[in-house]
Design a protein around this motif. Structure first.
Motif, PDB file in Angstrom:
ATOM      1  N   THR A  16      54.455  53.721  21.492  1.00 59.16           N
ATOM      2  CA  THR A  16      53.105  54.280  21.647  1.00 59.16           C
ATOM      3  C   THR A  16      52.553  53.929  23.020  1.00 59.16           C
ATOM      4  O   THR A  16      51.979  54.796  23.707  1.00 59.16           O
ATOM      5  CB  THR A  16      52.170  53.731  20.546  1.00 59.16           C
ATOM      6  N   GLN A  17      52.745  52.695  23.438  1.00 62.18           N
ATOM      7  CA  GLN A  17      52.258  52.269  24.753  1.00 62.18           C
ATOM      8  C   GLN A  17      52.986  53.009  25.867  1.00 62.18           C
ATOM      9  O   GLN A  17      52.374  53.414  26.848  1.00 62.18           O
ATOM     10  CB  GLN A  17      52.433  50.751  24.917  1.00 62.18           C
ATOM     11  N   ARG A  18      54.300  53.205  25.716  1.00 61.07           N
ATOM     12  CA  ARG A  18      55.055  53.970  26.726  1.00 61.07           C
ATOM     13  C   ARG A  18      54.514  55.392  26.846  1.00 61.07           C
ATOM     14  O   ARG A  18      54.370  55.924  27.947  1.00 61.07           O
ATOM     15  CB  ARG A  18      56.535  54.013  26.348  1.00 61.07           C
ATOM     16  N   GLN A  19      54.222  56.002  25.714  1.00 58.68           N
ATOM     17  CA  GLN A  19      53.693  57.367  25.738  1.00 58.68           C
ATOM     18  C   GLN A  19      52.327  57.402  26.415  1.00 58.68           C
ATOM     19  O   GLN A  19      52.049  58.307  27.223  1.00 58.68           O
ATOM     20  CB  GLN A  19      53.597  57.930  24.319  1.00 58.68           C
ATOM     21  N   LYS A  20      51.470  56.422  26.109  1.00 54.58           N
ATOM     22  CA  LYS A  20      50.160  56.360  26.760  1.00 54.58           C
ATOM     23  C   LYS A  20      50.318  56.167  28.265  1.00 54.58           C
ATOM     24  O   LYS A  20      49.643  56.816  29.063  1.00 54.58           O
ATOM     25  CB  LYS A  20      49.323  55.221  26.174  1.00 54.58           C
ATOM     26  N   ASN A  21      51.219  55.246  28.640  1.00 53.91           N
ATOM     27  CA  ASN A  21      51.447  54.999  30.068  1.00 53.91           C
ATOM     28  C   ASN A  21      51.993  56.246  30.756  1.00 53.91           C
ATOM     29  O   ASN A  21      51.579  56.581  31.869  1.00 53.91           O
ATOM     30  CB  ASN A  21      52.416  53.835  30.254  1.00 53.91           C
ATOM     31  N   ARG A  22      52.929  56.915  30.083  1.00 57.64           N
ATOM     32  CA  ARG A  22      53.503  58.135  30.640  1.00 57.64           C
ATOM     33  C   ARG A  22      52.414  59.193  30.833  1.00 57.64           C
ATOM     34  O   ARG A  22      52.345  59.848  31.875  1.00 57.64           O
ATOM     35  CB  ARG A  22      54.598  58.664  29.697  1.00 57.64           C
ATOM     36  N   SER A  23      51.542  59.336  29.845  1.00 57.32           N
ATOM     37  CA  SER A  23      50.445  60.302  29.944  1.00 57.32           C
ATOM     38  C   SER A  23      49.505  59.945  31.088  1.00 57.32           C
ATOM     39  O   SER A  23      49.082  60.828  31.849  1.00 57.32           O
ATOM     40  CB  SER A  23      49.654  60.354  28.634  1.00 57.32           C
ATOM     41  N   THR A  24      49.201  58.676  31.214  1.00 55.59           N
ATOM     42  CA  THR A  24      48.315  58.236  32.294  1.00 55.59           C
ATOM     43  C   THR A  24      48.948  58.494  33.656  1.00 55.59           C
ATOM     44  O   THR A  24      48.294  59.003  34.580  1.00 55.59           O
ATOM     45  CB  THR A  24      47.982  56.740  32.146  1.00 55.59           C
ATOM     46  N   ILE A  25      50.224  58.161  33.785  1.00 52.31           N
ATOM     47  CA  ILE A  25      50.925  58.388  35.065  1.00 52.31           C
ATOM     48  C   ILE A  25      50.977  59.875  35.375  1.00 52.31           C
ATOM     49  O   ILE A  25      50.730  60.287  36.524  1.00 52.31           O
ATOM     50  CB  ILE A  25      52.336  57.771  35.016  1.00 52.31           C
TER      51      ILE A  25
END
Length: 103
Positions: A69-78
């Motif tokens: 979930t955190q990776r997906q959030k980070n990916r979305s933010t990037i």
């Protein structure tokens, strides 16, 4: 008199046999109790290990889900930041240049 001595001797022999038998039974019972105790300890240890493995597996799965979930959030933010940069990098560069030259 001899018959009384013989009877007392028989009683003493019988009493010794009873004590010997009781001691033998006591030893057997102690072995059975120890065997049960050992089996209980083994079963408890096995059950505890199974529960620990299940708890570890559940915790690992939970951590993996949180990390994903955190990776997906980070990916979305990037991706959002990259999109923002691509769309506005010229304006950012102009603003930086303007601030540098105004000083």
């Amino acid at each position: 008199m001899d018959s009384i001595v013989e009877k007392l001797s028989d009683i003493e022999t019988t009493a010794e046999a009873i004590v010997d038998h009781a001691e033998a039974q006591k030893f057997e019972i102690e072995q059975q109790i120890q065997a049960r105790r050992d089996k209980f300890d083994e079963d408890l240890e096995a059950d505890t290990q199974k529960k620990l493995e299940r708890i570890r597996a559940e915790a690992s799965e939970k951590v993996d889900r949180i990390l994903e979930t955190q990776r997906q959030k980070n990916r979305s933010t990037i991706e959002a930041l990259e999109k923002e940069y691509k769309e506005n990098h010229t304006a950012y560069a102009q603003e930086i240049l303007k601030r540098i030259t105004e000083v």
